[in-house]
Motif scaffolding. Structure first.
Motif: not given
Length: 286
Positions: A100-125
């Motif tokens: 759980w990333i307690d607001k905000p997810l990131a301060c940069d769109v590229a960082d936010a996408r990288a976080i989401i992609d990493l979770a998707a790649a590993s299957g992490a919730l």
């Protein structure tokens, strides 16, 4: 979304990074002092043996997030500055563990996408949101907005300082934007930003709904306006001041624990990304 029940949450050992955030004190009090969620416990804090961490009386105080993978099942990333979130979430996401990333997810769109992609790649919730998104007043507003005909416009106002040392407009602005985009979930169009006096006004169209967010800078003594939201429908108007009760952080905590228990993330990657895209546009315009 209603508040998630955690009556039968499976045992979970949680690590936290970002104890400078006051939310962490609320979480530790709920889980370790009150034992309000049986079987769920904060077992580690990253950041070293600071006075704040020592006072929390947590079993493991470590310097780096990576060290907590040895004893924690899940991670809460609570750093005030969202620019730290990608690096701090990575060790647990890579191992496929709930974060759980307690607001905000990131301060940069590229960082936010990288976080989401990493979770998707590993299957992490993975989930991230402003706790205001799940408070009772917001739930009431969402319910009332469903009774006023086809939604036409949303206006959300609250405090935010574009010059905050914790990521500028992202630090508090995420609260208003997350609520606004929960009410207006459609595709996000171009964002227009205007500044006058102590207020930044951002407008956009989300789906077929006009969205306005008023970011009002607190005064020099730290006084600020309350969070407030208006939904305008074809046949009526729904209005709420969004209060933050003493246990407000627990509403966000329960959504996270519900995710870990059910295996179902409360938000899609796109839903987590939209408020970051909105705020990035505001920041860039300023």
């Amino acid at each position: 979304m209603t508040r998630v029940s955690t009556k039968n949450v499976r045992p979970m050992r949680i690590g936290i990074v970002g104890s400078e955030n006051t939310h962490v004190g609320h979480i530790v009090h709920c889980l370790n002092r009150e034992r309000a969620r049986p079987g769920v416990e904060v077992v580690g804090l990253a950041g070293g043996a600071t006075d704040r961490n020592l006072a929390a009386a947590i079993p493991h105080l470590v310097d780096r997030v990576e060290e907590m993978v040895e004893f924690a099942d899940a991670l809460i990333v609570a750093d005030r500055h969202g620019g730290l979130h990608r690096a701090h979430a990575r060790p647990f996401l890579q191992l496929g563990r709930p974060v759980w990333i307690d607001k905000p997810l990131a301060c940069d769109v590229a960082d936010a996408r990288a976080i989401i992609d990493l979770a998707a790649a590993s299957g992490a919730l993975l989930t991230s949101y402003s706790t205001l998104r799940h408070l009772p007043d917001t739930e009431d507003l969402v319910r009332d907005a469903g009774t006023i005909g086809e939604l036409q416009a949303v206006v959300v106002s609250g405090p935010a300082d574009p010059s905050s040392e914790y990521g500028g407009i992202f630090f508090y602005g995420i609260h208003m934007v997350d609520v606004a985009l929960r009410l207006a979930p459609g595709p996000l169009g171009p964002i227009r930003v205007e500044r006058a006096g102590a207020t930044v006004v951002a407008t956009a169209v989300a789906g077929d709904v006009h969205v306005t967010v008023n970011f009002v800078r607190p005064d020099g003594d730290g006084n600020h306006i309350p969070f407030h939201a208006v939904a305008v429908g074809r046949t009526g108007i729904a209005v709420r001041e969004i209060g933050t009760p003493g246990n407000y952080v627990e509403y966000g905590l329960d959504v996270f624990l519900g995710m870990a228990h059910s295996g179902q993330a409360p938000l899609t990657g796109g839903e987590m990304l939209r408020p970051i895209e909105f705020l990035a546009s505001v920041r860039d315009a300023l």
